[in-house]
Design an enzyme around this catalytic site. Structure first.
Site, PDB file in Angstrom:
ATOM      1  N   ARG A  76      42.064  73.695   1.693  1.00  0.00           N
ATOM      2  CA  ARG A  76      41.115  74.179   0.693  1.00  0.00           C
ATOM      3  C   ARG A  76      40.806  75.648   0.887  1.00  0.00           C
ATOM      4  NH1 ARG A  76      38.375  69.077  -0.638  1.00  0.00           N
ATOM      5  NH2 ARG A  76      36.947  69.569  -2.311  1.00  0.00           N
ATOM      6  N   ARG A  91      30.862  60.131 -13.101  1.00  0.00           N
ATOM      7  CA  ARG A  91      31.588  59.417 -12.052  1.00  0.00           C
ATOM      8  C   ARG A  91      30.703  58.369 -11.377  1.00  0.00           C
ATOM      9  NH1 ARG A  91      34.901  62.432  -7.562  1.00  0.00           N
ATOM     10  NH2 ARG A  91      32.931  63.546  -7.246  1.00  0.00           N
ATOM     11  N   ARG A  97      29.982  73.515  -5.736  1.00  0.00           N
ATOM     12  CA  ARG A  97      31.368  73.112  -5.440  1.00  0.00           C
ATOM     13  C   ARG A  97      32.368  73.934  -6.262  1.00  0.00           C
ATOM     14  NH1 ARG A  97      30.703  67.052  -6.649  1.00  0.00           N
ATOM     15  NH2 ARG A  97      32.958  66.887  -6.415  1.00  0.00           N
ATOM     16  N   LYS A 150      42.102  64.129  -8.148  1.00  0.00           N
ATOM     17  CA  LYS A 150      42.895  64.082  -6.911  1.00  0.00           C
ATOM     18  C   LYS A 150      42.778  62.712  -6.232  1.00  0.00           C
ATOM     19  CE  LYS A 150      40.723  67.594  -5.046  1.00  0.00           C
ATOM     20  NZ  LYS A 150      39.728  67.815  -6.128  1.00  0.00           N
ATOM     21  N   ARG A 169      27.809  59.655  -6.339  1.00  0.00           N
ATOM     22  CA  ARG A 169      28.006  60.392  -5.082  1.00  0.00           C
ATOM     23  C   ARG A 169      26.915  61.443  -4.889  1.00  0.00           C
ATOM     24  NH1 ARG A 169      34.104  62.384  -4.245  1.00  0.00           N
ATOM     25  NH2 ARG A 169      33.119  64.403  -3.904  1.00  0.00           N
TER      26      ARG A 169
HETATM   27  P1  AP5 Z   1      38.349  61.860  -8.964  1.00  0.00           P
HETATM   28  O1  AP5 Z   1      39.677  61.219  -8.854  1.00  0.00           O
HETATM   29  O2  AP5 Z   1      37.230  61.325  -8.136  1.00  0.00           O
HETATM   30  O3  AP5 Z   1      38.505  63.447  -8.800  1.00  0.00           O
HETATM   31  P2  AP5 Z   1      38.679  64.327  -7.490  1.00  0.00           P
HETATM   32  O4  AP5 Z   1      39.560  65.470  -7.832  1.00  0.00           O
HETATM   33  O5  AP5 Z   1      39.077  63.466  -6.325  1.00  0.00           O
HETATM   34  O6  AP5 Z   1      37.189  64.834  -7.343  1.00  0.00           O
HETATM   35  P3  AP5 Z   1      36.313  65.047  -6.071  1.00  0.00           P
HETATM   36  O7  AP5 Z   1      34.929  65.332  -6.592  1.00  0.00           O
HETATM   37  O8  AP5 Z   1      36.444  63.935  -5.063  1.00  0.00           O
HETATM   38  O9  AP5 Z   1      36.942  66.332  -5.478  1.00  0.00           O
HETATM   39  P4  AP5 Z   1      36.296  67.327  -4.571  1.00  0.00           P
HETATM   40  O10 AP5 Z   1      37.481  68.153  -4.227  1.00  0.00           O
HETATM   41  O11 AP5 Z   1      35.122  68.042  -5.117  1.00  0.00           O
HETATM   42  O12 AP5 Z   1      35.673  66.420  -3.373  1.00  0.00           O
HETATM   43  P5  AP5 Z   1      36.233  65.880  -2.001  1.00  0.00           P
HETATM   44  O13 AP5 Z   1      35.885  64.456  -1.922  1.00  0.00           O
HETATM   45  O14 AP5 Z   1      37.635  66.273  -1.745  1.00  0.00           O
HETATM   46  O15 AP5 Z   1      37.916  61.825 -10.509  1.00  0.00           O
HETATM   47  C1  AP5 Z   1      36.678  62.361 -10.918  1.00  0.00           C
HETATM   48  C2  AP5 Z   1      36.149  61.547 -12.124  1.00  0.00           C
HETATM   49  O16 AP5 Z   1      37.035  61.723 -13.231  1.00  0.00           O
HETATM   50  C3  AP5 Z   1      36.099  60.015 -11.850  1.00  0.00           C
HETATM   51  O17 AP5 Z   1      34.979  59.505 -12.522  1.00  0.00           O
HETATM   52  C4  AP5 Z   1      37.400  59.498 -12.486  1.00  0.00           C
HETATM   53  O18 AP5 Z   1      37.261  58.153 -12.929  1.00  0.00           O
HETATM   54  C5  AP5 Z   1      37.583  60.454 -13.661  1.00  0.00           C
HETATM   55  N1  AP5 Z   1      38.970  60.701 -14.021  1.00  0.00           N
HETATM   56  C6  AP5 Z   1      40.042  60.801 -13.181  1.00  0.00           C
HETATM   57  N2  AP5 Z   1      41.166  61.051 -13.893  1.00  0.00           N
HETATM   58  C7  AP5 Z   1      40.779  61.126 -15.214  1.00  0.00           C
HETATM   59  C8  AP5 Z   1      41.488  61.356 -16.434  1.00  0.00           C
HETATM   60  N3  AP5 Z   1      42.817  61.583 -16.450  1.00  0.00           N
HETATM   61  N4  AP5 Z   1      40.765  61.378 -17.594  1.00  0.00           N
HETATM   62  C9  AP5 Z   1      39.415  61.168 -17.576  1.00  0.00           C
HETATM   63  N5  AP5 Z   1      38.703  60.909 -16.450  1.00  0.00           N
HETATM   64  C10 AP5 Z   1      39.376  60.897 -15.286  1.00  0.00           C
HETATM   65  O19 AP5 Z   1      35.336  66.722  -0.961  1.00  0.00           O
HETATM   66  C11 AP5 Z   1      33.937  66.540  -0.899  1.00  0.00           C
HETATM   67  C12 AP5 Z   1      33.328  67.562   0.052  1.00  0.00           C
HETATM   68  O20 AP5 Z   1      33.864  67.367   1.388  1.00  0.00           O
HETATM   69  C13 AP5 Z   1      33.605  69.035  -0.257  1.00  0.00           C
HETATM   70  O21 AP5 Z   1      32.725  69.565  -1.225  1.00  0.00           O
HETATM   71  C14 AP5 Z   1      33.418  69.677   1.129  1.00  0.00           C
HETATM   72  O22 AP5 Z   1      32.054  69.808   1.461  1.00  0.00           O
HETATM   73  C15 AP5 Z   1      34.039  68.627   2.049  1.00  0.00           C
HETATM   74  N6  AP5 Z   1      35.486  68.849   2.278  1.00  0.00           N
HETATM   75  C16 AP5 Z   1      36.498  68.002   1.953  1.00  0.00           C
HETATM   76  N7  AP5 Z   1      37.679  68.518   2.311  1.00  0.00           N
HETATM   77  C17 AP5 Z   1      37.420  69.734   2.863  1.00  0.00           C
HETATM   78  C18 AP5 Z   1      38.239  70.753   3.404  1.00  0.00           C
HETATM   79  N8  AP5 Z   1      39.584  70.649   3.449  1.00  0.00           N
HETATM   80  N9  AP5 Z   1      37.618  71.880   3.867  1.00  0.00           N
HETATM   81  C19 AP5 Z   1      36.286  72.008   3.848  1.00  0.00           C
HETATM   82  N10 AP5 Z   1      35.457  71.073   3.346  1.00  0.00           N
HETATM   83  C20 AP5 Z   1      36.020  69.935   2.849  1.00  0.00           C
END
Ligand code: AP5
Length: 223
Positions: A88, A127, A172, A13, A161
């Site tokens: 979410r 990552r 998660r 994402k 991270r």
């Molecule tokens: P990446 O692009 O970083 O993936 P991502 O989907 O953004 O993963 P996240 O871990 O950031 O998502 P998340 O939803 O768990 O965390 P968030 O930050 O939103 O890619 C991941 C890896 O794969 C990288 O190494 C990349 O290089 C690689 N990659 C990408 N594309 C690829 C491909 N095609 N092939 C191979 N490799 C690839 O949230 C974090 C925390 O914040 C949550 O756990 C929660 O505590 C809180 N939070 C955030 N939003 C909310 C909400 N709305 N409500 C409640 N809590 C929230």
């Protein structure tokens, strides 16, 4: 355009959200990024969210809804945005519809990225992130040129991270299955869901997303 990027942890994402916002226009709003910045700066929001984030749990709905309501009012988001990580939960989705409805707006499309969970666990183990520009790298699929520093900030070392530790990753995914996966049915019922496979190269996934969103711009390529 008003776009939601939905999908499990590590599906891409953040990687794709940056490119989609550039291609489709509008602000990239990453709730995870906003929260991590708040934690780093020890703001009241960061102090409240830190423990939940580091253990892999979701932050409270009321906090997240207020945050997104305000952020989507900013000048750069007025004509469009890509939401990465929000909504979410079903209550967050309902609140987003209500907030946009009050403004005479609506979501255009919900892009649902999916990849098998065991592949995603491996991705998260590999990552690495630039603490300055937040660009995500991977030790296998998308390594930095020297494997240690950001390509765009050669003096900055990449970091792991805090919530990519094994226990937090398991939590998660549990949160995702229980609270976020139901949004697939929610947005299918609203006729806005467009599923896109997150497997394949970053460029090919981007191209599929761009086409589903109906954005005309060509894919910007990473250096
Ligand atoms: P990446 O692009 O970083 O993936 P991502 O989907 O953004 O993963 P996240 O871990 O950031 O998502 P998340 O939803 O768990 O965390 P968030 O930050 O939103 O890619 C991941 C890896 O794969 C990288 O190494 C990349 O290089 C690689 N990659 C990408 N594309 C690829 C491909 N095609 N092939 C191979 N490799 C690839 O949230 C974090 C925390 O914040 C949550 O756990 C929660 O505590 C809180 N939070 C955030 N939003 C909310 C909400 N709305 N409500 C409640 N809590 C929230």
């Amino acid at each position: 355009m008003r776009i939601v990027l939905l999908g499990p942890p590590g599906v891409g994402k953040g990687t794709q959200g940056r490119r989609l916002a550039a291609a489709c226009g509008g602000a990239l709003i990453s709730t995870g990024e906003i929260l991590r910045e708040a934690v780093a700066n020890a703001t009241p929001l960061g102090l409240e969210a830190r423990r939940q984030m580091e253990s892999g749990r979701l932050v409270d709905d009321a906090v997240m809804i207020g945050l997104v309501r305000d952020r989507t009012l900013a000048a750069d988001a007025r004509d469009g945005f890509v939401l990465d990580g929000f909504p979410r939960t079903v209550p967050q989705a309902g609140a987003l519809d209500a907030v946009l409805g009050e403004r005479g707006q609506a979501l255009d499309v919900v892009l649902y990225l999916w990849v098998d969970e065991e592949v995603l666990v491996r991705r998260l183990q590999g990552r690495r992130e630039c603490p300055v520009c937040k660009r995500a790298y991977n030790t296998t699929a998308a390594a930095a040129r020297d494997g240690i520093h950001c390509d765009d900030h050669p003096e900055v070392e990449l970091q792991v991270r805090a919530d990519d530790r094994e226990e937090a990753v398991r939590q998660r995914f549990a949160e995702y299955r229980a609270k976020t996966a139901p949004l697939v049915d929610y947005y299918t019922a609203h006729g806005r869901l467009r599923p896109v496979s997150g497997s394949g190269s970053v460029d090919s996934v981007f191209e599929a997303l761009r086409q589903e969103a109906g954005c005309d711009s060509p894919a910007p390529r990473e250096a």
